[in-house]
Design an enzyme around this catalytic site. Structure first.
Site, PDB file in Angstrom:
ATOM      1  N   THR A 115     -26.277 -24.405  19.324  1.00  0.00           N
ATOM      2  CA  THR A 115     -25.877 -24.108  20.700  1.00  0.00           C
ATOM      3  C   THR A 115     -24.540 -23.376  20.663  1.00  0.00           C
ATOM      4  O   THR A 115     -23.658 -23.730  19.885  1.00  0.00           O
ATOM      5  CB  THR A 115     -25.753 -25.422  21.511  1.00  0.00           C
ATOM      6  OG1 THR A 115     -27.067 -25.892  21.786  1.00  0.00           O
ATOM      7  CG2 THR A 115     -25.042 -25.205  22.837  1.00  0.00           C
ATOM      8  N   TYR A 121     -37.445 -25.653  24.024  1.00  0.00           N
ATOM      9  CA  TYR A 121     -36.002 -25.474  23.923  1.00  0.00           C
ATOM     10  C   TYR A 121     -35.465 -25.283  25.327  1.00  0.00           C
ATOM     11  O   TYR A 121     -36.226 -25.276  26.298  1.00  0.00           O
ATOM     12  CB  TYR A 121     -35.683 -24.274  23.024  1.00  0.00           C
ATOM     13  CG  TYR A 121     -36.062 -24.524  21.594  1.00  0.00           C
ATOM     14  CD1 TYR A 121     -35.219 -25.230  20.763  1.00  0.00           C
ATOM     15  CD2 TYR A 121     -37.277 -24.090  21.095  1.00  0.00           C
ATOM     16  CE1 TYR A 121     -35.564 -25.501  19.457  1.00  0.00           C
ATOM     17  CE2 TYR A 121     -37.636 -24.347  19.784  1.00  0.00           C
ATOM     18  CZ  TYR A 121     -36.784 -25.052  18.968  1.00  0.00           C
ATOM     19  OH  TYR A 121     -37.130 -25.322  17.674  1.00  0.00           O
ATOM     20  N   ASP A 154     -29.814 -25.498  12.263  1.00  0.00           N
ATOM     21  CA  ASP A 154     -29.579 -26.164  13.537  1.00  0.00           C
ATOM     22  C   ASP A 154     -29.378 -27.667  13.382  1.00  0.00           C
ATOM     23  O   ASP A 154     -30.334 -28.393  13.123  1.00  0.00           O
ATOM     24  CB  ASP A 154     -30.788 -25.874  14.437  1.00  0.00           C
ATOM     25  CG  ASP A 154     -30.636 -26.438  15.821  1.00  0.00           C
ATOM     26  OD1 ASP A 154     -29.503 -26.793  16.210  1.00  0.00           O
ATOM     27  OD2 ASP A 154     -31.657 -26.525  16.527  1.00  0.00           O
ATOM     28  N   ASN A 157     -36.770 -30.083  13.090  1.00  0.00           N
ATOM     29  CA  ASN A 157     -37.958 -29.359  12.659  1.00  0.00           C
ATOM     30  C   ASN A 157     -37.612 -27.936  12.211  1.00  0.00           C
ATOM     31  O   ASN A 157     -36.625 -27.371  12.649  1.00  0.00           O
ATOM     32  CB  ASN A 157     -38.975 -29.296  13.796  1.00  0.00           C
ATOM     33  CG  ASN A 157     -39.439 -30.683  14.210  1.00  0.00           C
ATOM     34  OD1 ASN A 157     -39.673 -31.530  13.354  1.00  0.00           O
ATOM     35  ND2 ASN A 157     -39.541 -30.917  15.511  1.00  0.00           N
ATOM     36  N   ASP A 171     -23.799 -29.641  17.489  1.00  0.00           N
ATOM     37  CA  ASP A 171     -24.974 -28.777  17.500  1.00  0.00           C
ATOM     38  C   ASP A 171     -24.652 -27.337  17.146  1.00  0.00           C
ATOM     39  O   ASP A 171     -24.242 -26.550  17.991  1.00  0.00           O
ATOM     40  CB  ASP A 171     -25.631 -28.846  18.883  1.00  0.00           C
ATOM     41  CG  ASP A 171     -26.951 -28.100  18.924  1.00  0.00           C
ATOM     42  OD1 ASP A 171     -27.382 -27.585  17.863  1.00  0.00           O
ATOM     43  OD2 ASP A 171     -27.553 -28.028  19.998  1.00  0.00           O
ATOM     44  N   TRP A 203     -39.274 -24.024  11.752  1.00  0.00           N
ATOM     45  CA  TRP A 203     -40.407 -23.154  12.070  1.00  0.00           C
ATOM     46  C   TRP A 203     -40.097 -21.690  11.796  1.00  0.00           C
ATOM     47  O   TRP A 203     -38.933 -21.276  11.805  1.00  0.00           O
ATOM     48  CB  TRP A 203     -40.887 -23.337  13.510  1.00  0.00           C
ATOM     49  CG  TRP A 203     -39.895 -23.053  14.605  1.00  0.00           C
ATOM     50  CD1 TRP A 203     -39.161 -23.983  15.298  1.00  0.00           C
ATOM     51  CD2 TRP A 203     -39.539 -21.781  15.169  1.00  0.00           C
ATOM     52  NE1 TRP A 203     -38.380 -23.362  16.234  1.00  0.00           N
ATOM     53  CE2 TRP A 203     -38.590 -22.009  16.185  1.00  0.00           C
ATOM     54  CE3 TRP A 203     -39.941 -20.467  14.921  1.00  0.00           C
ATOM     55  CZ2 TRP A 203     -38.021 -20.984  16.952  1.00  0.00           C
ATOM     56  CZ3 TRP A 203     -39.379 -19.438  15.677  1.00  0.00           C
ATOM     57  CH2 TRP A 203     -38.435 -19.701  16.674  1.00  0.00           C
ATOM     58  N   SER A 210     -31.552 -30.172  15.885  1.00  0.00           N
ATOM     59  CA  SER A 210     -32.990 -30.430  15.825  1.00  0.00           C
ATOM     60  C   SER A 210     -33.341 -30.758  14.372  1.00  0.00           C
ATOM     61  O   SER A 210     -32.507 -30.590  13.478  1.00  0.00           O
ATOM     62  CB  SER A 210     -33.799 -29.216  16.308  1.00  0.00           C
ATOM     63  OG  SER A 210     -33.628 -28.110  15.447  1.00  0.00           O
TER      64      SER A 210
END
Ligand SMILES: *[C@@H]1O[C@H](CO)[C@@H](O)[C@H](O)[C@H]1NC(C)=O
Ligand SMILES: *[C@@H]1O[C@H](CO)[C@@H](O)[C@H](O)[C@H]1NC(C)=O
Ligand SMILES: *[C@@H]1O[C@H](CO)[C@@H](O)[C@H](O)[C@H]1NC(C)=O
Length: 377
Positions: free
Chosen positions: A268, A125, A80, A85, A265, A87, A83
């Site tokens: 998206t 989000y 992505d 981060n 992005d 996870w 962003s």
């Protein structure tokens, strides 16, 4: 009702060009396309600074394979650019959290390279959120090993936003300015390994007729077979997101916006824009208003081309580039691949990135854009 289509995955091969210092690493991306009328549209922009208003048309995910830990535990992850981060679902998430339970979960106790962190996190989000705690471990992408990544282990996934996703987690490719404080995000950590001469990556996404989607991210280089003409570079207007200023946007002969801030992005699916411009674009494009919804012709006749002016360069999108088909049981509905947001900037998602090959140059703080090849083997 729209039906869930079967996912069709396009898996490109993984390989590493063994050129000493100019190593390029490709991560293949698989794509799932599944329009679901009942689902919220998923946008994976972290909303600490963004609040996206979402629609419910289309859901497209481009994801690749990664592993975390020693020995490696496998996951599917969205790469992505919107962003910073990273996870993954945690094996400690409660049984009650189906969205977590239905995905591959990271087991810290099975990893020899796991390091405890102790901080909690929460990320919002567009239409859901995840929360849990931070951990540190070794991430592997294709053949590259990156030790010491601080990432989130999620205990709670907002439902239903994350329940039907094919990907398990997210790898953020943005800068530390939009990441967790005092952590080094993936891209910076990756570049610190000095596997590559340059800290940059390029994204090639494809949108083929029918249901075949796919693409790849090339870390450390640019794949000249994936675009035509020159790569046109523009400086980042702000470091954090991959953000720059677009000179103007016109539809047919009509300019609808100028000097706009945009973000590239990959997380998206569509192109998001301020709502007033969205309305103007719909009208200028030739969309019909029928019972409150804006449908457009699936053949694209009577629809205008859309021109994105970036610096001196003009990138033209024909209806074939921006029309999105949504299949129902007995009919096909077509819409433009655009959504309104209550923000002042634009978000250029996969609809844009399947037409434009993009280069993300962290060293020179710039992005490069070129016409992507429209068809390849
Ligand atoms: C983290 O979250 C857990 C469970 O929600 C809580 O018990 C703990 O106190 C939190 N730790 C910190 C450092 O905030
Ligand atoms: C729009 O609404 C009218 C009246 O309710 C209905 O007859 C027509 O079929 C609707 N059109 C579509 C495309 O749903
Ligand atoms: C699909 O076709 C069936 C039978 O012809 C009809 O009853 C139904 O209303 C149609 N559904 C849509 C969404 O047009």
């Amino acid at each position: 009702m729209l039906q869930t289509r079967l996912m069709i995955l396009s898996v490109l091969h993984i390989y590493v060009c063994p050129l000493a210092k100019s190593l390029m690493l490709r991560v293949p991306l698989e794509v799932q396309s599944k329009p679901l009328a009942s689902q919220q549209f998923h946008s994976f922009l972290a909303t600490e600074t963004l609040k996206l208003t979402l629609d419910n048309k289309m859901n497209m995910e481009y994801y690749g394979r990664i592993s975390m830990g020693t020995p490696p535990q496998l996951f599917r992850a969205i790469f992505d650019t919107g962003s910073a981060n990273t996870w993954l679902p945690s094996s400690n998430c409660p049984v009650s959290n189906a969205a977590c339970q239905l995905h591959s979960r990271y087991k810290a106790h099975k990893s020899k390279s796991y390091v405890q962190n102790g901080h909690n996190f929460s990320l919002a989000y567009g239409n859901g959120h995840v929360s849990g705690y931070l951990s540190q471990d070794t991430i592997r992408i294709a053949d590259a090993v990156v030790p010491g990544l601080t990432f989130g282990e999620t205990l709670s996934h907002h439902q239903p936003a994350f329940i039907t996703t094919t990907f398990d987690g997210i790898v953020g490719l943005g800068f530390s300015q939009i990441g967790w404080r005092n952590t080094t995000p993936f891209l910076e950590l990756f570049c610190q390994q000095h596997l590559f001469q340059q800290c940059l990556f390029s994204v090639y996404l494809r949108r083929m007729p029918g249901e075949l989607y796919g693409g790849e991210i090339t870390f450390g280089g640019i794949d000249e077979s994936r675009y035509t003409g020159d790569v046109h570079y523009v400086p980042l207007s702000r470091v954090g997101y991959w953000q720059f200023e677009m000179s103007s946007v016109s539809v047919g002969n009509r300019q609808i916006a100028k000097k706009i801030e945009v973000i590239l992005d990959t997380g998206t699916s569509l192109i998001l824009m301020p709502i007033d411009i969205f309305n103007e674009l719909q009208t200028a494009m030739g969309a019909l208003v029928e019972n409150g919804t804006r449908g457009i012709s699936c053949q694209g006749e009577n629809l205008q081309d859309i021109h994105f002016h970036i610096g001196e360069k003009k990138f033209t999108f024909t209806p074939a580039d921006y029309v999105v088909k949504l299949e129902t049981s007995n009919t096909t509905i077509c819409v433009g691949g655009f959504l309104p947001i209550y923000e002042s900037f634009w978000v250029l998602g996969d609809i844009f990135l399947t037409r434009i090959y993009t280069v993300y140059d962290a060293d020179a703080k710039r992005v490069g854009l070129a016409d992507a090849v429209s068809n390849e083997n």
